[in-house]
Design a protein around this motif. Structure first.
Motif, PDB file in Angstrom:
ATOM      1  N   VAL A  78       0.855  -1.180   0.000  1.00  0.00           N
ATOM      2  CA  VAL A  78       0.000   0.000   0.000  1.00  0.00           C
ATOM      3  C   VAL A  78       0.894   1.234   0.000  1.00  0.00           C
ATOM      4  O   VAL A  78       1.983   1.224   0.590  1.00  0.00           O
ATOM      5  N   TYR A  79       0.436   2.268  -0.682  1.00  0.00           N
ATOM      6  CA  TYR A  79       1.197   3.497  -0.827  1.00  0.00           C
ATOM      7  C   TYR A  79       0.382   4.690  -0.324  1.00  0.00           C
ATOM      8  O   TYR A  79      -0.848   4.667  -0.331  1.00  0.00           O
ATOM      9  N   LEU A  80       1.102   5.727   0.073  1.00  0.00           N
ATOM     10  CA  LEU A  80       0.449   6.990   0.415  1.00  0.00           C
ATOM     11  C   LEU A  80       1.263   8.114  -0.195  1.00  0.00           C
ATOM     12  O   LEU A  80       2.376   8.380   0.230  1.00  0.00           O
ATOM     13  N   GLN A  81       0.712   8.735  -1.227  1.00  0.00           N
ATOM     14  CA  GLN A  81       1.338   9.892  -1.839  1.00  0.00           C
ATOM     15  C   GLN A  81       0.842  11.127  -1.112  1.00  0.00           C
ATOM     16  O   GLN A  81      -0.360  11.389  -1.067  1.00  0.00           O
ATOM     17  N   MET A  82       1.773  11.876  -0.529  1.00  0.00           N
ATOM     18  CA  MET A  82       1.419  13.044   0.269  1.00  0.00           C
ATOM     19  C   MET A  82       1.977  14.293  -0.409  1.00  0.00           C
ATOM     20  O   MET A  82       3.195  14.444  -0.540  1.00  0.00           O
ATOM     21  N   ASN A  83       1.081  15.155  -0.859  1.00  0.00           N
ATOM     22  CA  ASN A  83       1.460  16.415  -1.514  1.00  0.00           C
ATOM     23  C   ASN A  83       1.017  17.599  -0.664  1.00  0.00           C
ATOM     24  O   ASN A  83       0.174  17.463   0.230  1.00  0.00           O
ATOM     25  N   SER A  84       1.572  18.749  -0.969  1.00  0.00           N
ATOM     26  CA  SER A  84       1.211  19.989  -0.263  1.00  0.00           C
ATOM     27  C   SER A  84       1.253  19.792   1.254  1.00  0.00           C
ATOM     28  O   SER A  84       0.326  20.163   1.973  1.00  0.00           O
ATOM     29  N   LEU A  85       2.330  19.206   1.711  1.00  0.00           N
ATOM     30  CA  LEU A  85       2.442  18.879   3.130  1.00  0.00           C
ATOM     31  C   LEU A  85       2.467  20.127   3.995  1.00  0.00           C
ATOM     32  O   LEU A  85       3.006  21.175   3.598  1.00  0.00           O
ATOM     33  N   LYS A  86       1.874  19.987   5.173  1.00  0.00           N
ATOM     34  CA  LYS A  86       1.795  21.080   6.141  1.00  0.00           C
ATOM     35  C   LYS A  86       2.481  20.656   7.436  1.00  0.00           C
ATOM     36  O   LYS A  86       2.577  19.452   7.725  1.00  0.00           O
ATOM     37  N   PRO A  87       2.942  21.618   8.235  1.00  0.00           N
ATOM     38  CA  PRO A  87       3.558  21.253   9.522  1.00  0.00           C
ATOM     39  C   PRO A  87       2.648  20.368  10.385  1.00  0.00           C
ATOM     40  O   PRO A  87       3.152  19.497  11.102  1.00  0.00           O
ATOM     41  N   GLU A  88       1.355  20.575  10.312  1.00  0.00           N
ATOM     42  CA  GLU A  88       0.444  19.760  11.122  1.00  0.00           C
ATOM     43  C   GLU A  88       0.322  18.315  10.638  1.00  0.00           C
ATOM     44  O   GLU A  88      -0.314  17.498  11.298  1.00  0.00           O
ATOM     45  N   ASP A  89       0.951  17.987   9.513  1.00  0.00           N
ATOM     46  CA  ASP A  89       1.014  16.595   9.058  1.00  0.00           C
ATOM     47  C   ASP A  89       2.141  15.831   9.743  1.00  0.00           C
ATOM     48  O   ASP A  89       2.257  14.615   9.576  1.00  0.00           O
ATOM     49  N   THR A  90       2.964  16.542  10.503  1.00  0.00           N
ATOM     50  CA  THR A  90       4.065  15.902  11.215  1.00  0.00           C
ATOM     51  C   THR A  90       3.529  14.870  12.200  1.00  0.00           C
ATOM     52  O   THR A  90       2.675  15.177  13.032  1.00  0.00           O
ATOM     53  N   ALA A  91       4.021  13.633  12.086  1.00  0.00           N
ATOM     54  CA  ALA A  91       3.543  12.531  12.929  1.00  0.00           C
ATOM     55  C   ALA A  91       4.338  11.275  12.587  1.00  0.00           C
ATOM     56  O   ALA A  91       5.096  11.256  11.621  1.00  0.00           O
ATOM     57  N   VAL A  92       4.115  10.241  13.382  1.00  0.00           N
ATOM     58  CA  VAL A  92       4.564   8.911  13.003  1.00  0.00           C
ATOM     59  C   VAL A  92       3.422   8.261  12.230  1.00  0.00           C
ATOM     60  O   VAL A  92       2.282   8.231  12.713  1.00  0.00           O
ATOM     61  N   TYR A  93       3.722   7.790  11.050  1.00  0.00           N
ATOM     62  CA  TYR A  93       2.718   7.172  10.185  1.00  0.00           C
ATOM     63  C   TYR A  93       2.841   5.660  10.246  1.00  0.00           C
ATOM     64  O   TYR A  93       3.937   5.108  10.104  1.00  0.00           O
ATOM     65  N   TYR A  94       1.709   5.004  10.452  1.00  0.00           N
ATOM     66  CA  TYR A  94       1.652   3.550  10.558  1.00  0.00           C
ATOM     67  C   TYR A  94       0.746   2.992   9.466  1.00  0.00           C
ATOM     68  O   TYR A  94      -0.324   3.553   9.202  1.00  0.00           O
ATOM     69  N   CYS A  95       1.150   1.877   8.890  1.00  0.00           N
ATOM     70  CA  CYS A  95       0.237   1.195   7.977  1.00  0.00           C
ATOM     71  C   CYS A  95      -0.425   0.038   8.717  1.00  0.00           C
ATOM     72  O   CYS A  95       0.129  -0.508   9.670  1.00  0.00           O
ATOM     73  N   LYS A  96      -1.599  -0.293   8.255  1.00  0.00           N
ATOM     74  CA  LYS A  96      -2.364  -1.388   8.823  1.00  0.00           C
ATOM     75  C   LYS A  96      -2.920  -2.229   7.689  1.00  0.00           C
ATOM     76  O   LYS A  96      -3.317  -1.693   6.647  1.00  0.00           O
ATOM     77  N   ALA A  97      -2.936  -3.534   7.904  1.00  0.00           N
ATOM     78  CA  ALA A  97      -3.497  -4.446   6.905  1.00  0.00           C
ATOM     79  C   ALA A  97      -4.378  -5.458   7.622  1.00  0.00           C
ATOM     80  O   ALA A  97      -4.014  -5.961   8.686  1.00  0.00           O
ATOM     81  N   ILE A  98      -5.515  -5.750   7.023  1.00  0.00           N
ATOM     82  CA  ILE A  98      -6.420  -6.786   7.523  1.00  0.00           C
ATOM     83  C   ILE A  98      -6.189  -8.038   6.686  1.00  0.00           C
ATOM     84  O   ILE A  98      -6.499  -8.056   5.491  1.00  0.00           O
ATOM     85  N   LEU A  99      -5.625  -9.051   7.328  1.00  0.00           N
ATOM     86  CA  LEU A  99      -5.337 -10.290   6.617  1.00  0.00           C
ATOM     87  C   LEU A  99      -6.438 -11.294   6.920  1.00  0.00           C
ATOM     88  O   LEU A  99      -6.823 -11.469   8.087  1.00  0.00           O
ATOM     89  N   VAL A 100      -6.924 -11.926   5.876  1.00  0.00           N
ATOM     90  CA  VAL A 100      -8.034 -12.856   6.034  1.00  0.00           C
ATOM     91  C   VAL A 100      -7.695 -14.218   5.448  1.00  0.00           C
ATOM     92  O   VAL A 100      -6.909 -14.333   4.507  1.00  0.00           O
ATOM     93  N   THR A 101      -8.300 -15.241   6.067  1.00  0.00           N
ATOM     94  CA  THR A 101      -8.311 -16.574   5.499  1.00  0.00           C
ATOM     95  C   THR A 101      -9.776 -16.980   5.400  1.00  0.00           C
ATOM     96  O   THR A 101     -10.662 -16.174   5.647  1.00  0.00           O
TER      97      THR A 101
END
Length: 119
Positions: A78-101
């Motif tokens: 999974v990708y996240l393209q981030m444009n026009s970034l602002k100071p308030e976007d500052t954070a730790v970014y985590y990805c999450k995935a739901i794996l199913v069987t």
């Protein structure tokens, strides 16, 4: 054993762009929803964007029009393209995935990647 490995974070000036990637590896039968969340100190983790296996997307109001989530089902990424970034976007970014069987449904998290936007 399943791992989500994020990459692409860093330091950027306001108005700049970054692209985050998150690759899932290990014993994967199928991946349902994937998403990106972010967290700053002393605040709860919040949804940034999510995408279903079929490609339907959902965004936080604060990033609509600036961020774009996409995925490669073939590469379990999974990708996240981030444009026009602002100071308030500052954070730790985590990805999450739901794996199913056929009988189970588990969520997995990446280790997080720091995004810092300077003013």
């Amino acid at each position: 054993q399943v791992q989500l490995v994020e990459s692409g974070g860093g330091l950027v000036q306001a108005g700049g762009s970054l692209r985050l990637s998150c690759a899932a590896s290990g014993s994967i039968f199928s991946i349902d929803d994937m998403g990106w969340y972010r967290q700053v100190p002393r605040k709860a983790r919040e949804l940034v964007a999510a995408i279903t296996r079929g490609g339907s997307t959902n965004y936080a109001d604060s990033v609509k029009g600036r961020f774009t989530i996409s995925r490669s089902n073939a590469n379990n990424t999974v990708y996240l393209q981030m444009n026009s970034l602002k100071p308030e976007d500052t954070a730790v970014y985590y990805c999450k995935a739901i794996l199913v069987t056929t009988t189970t449904r588990f969520q997995y998290w990446g280790q997080g990647t720091q995004v810092t936007v300077s003013s």
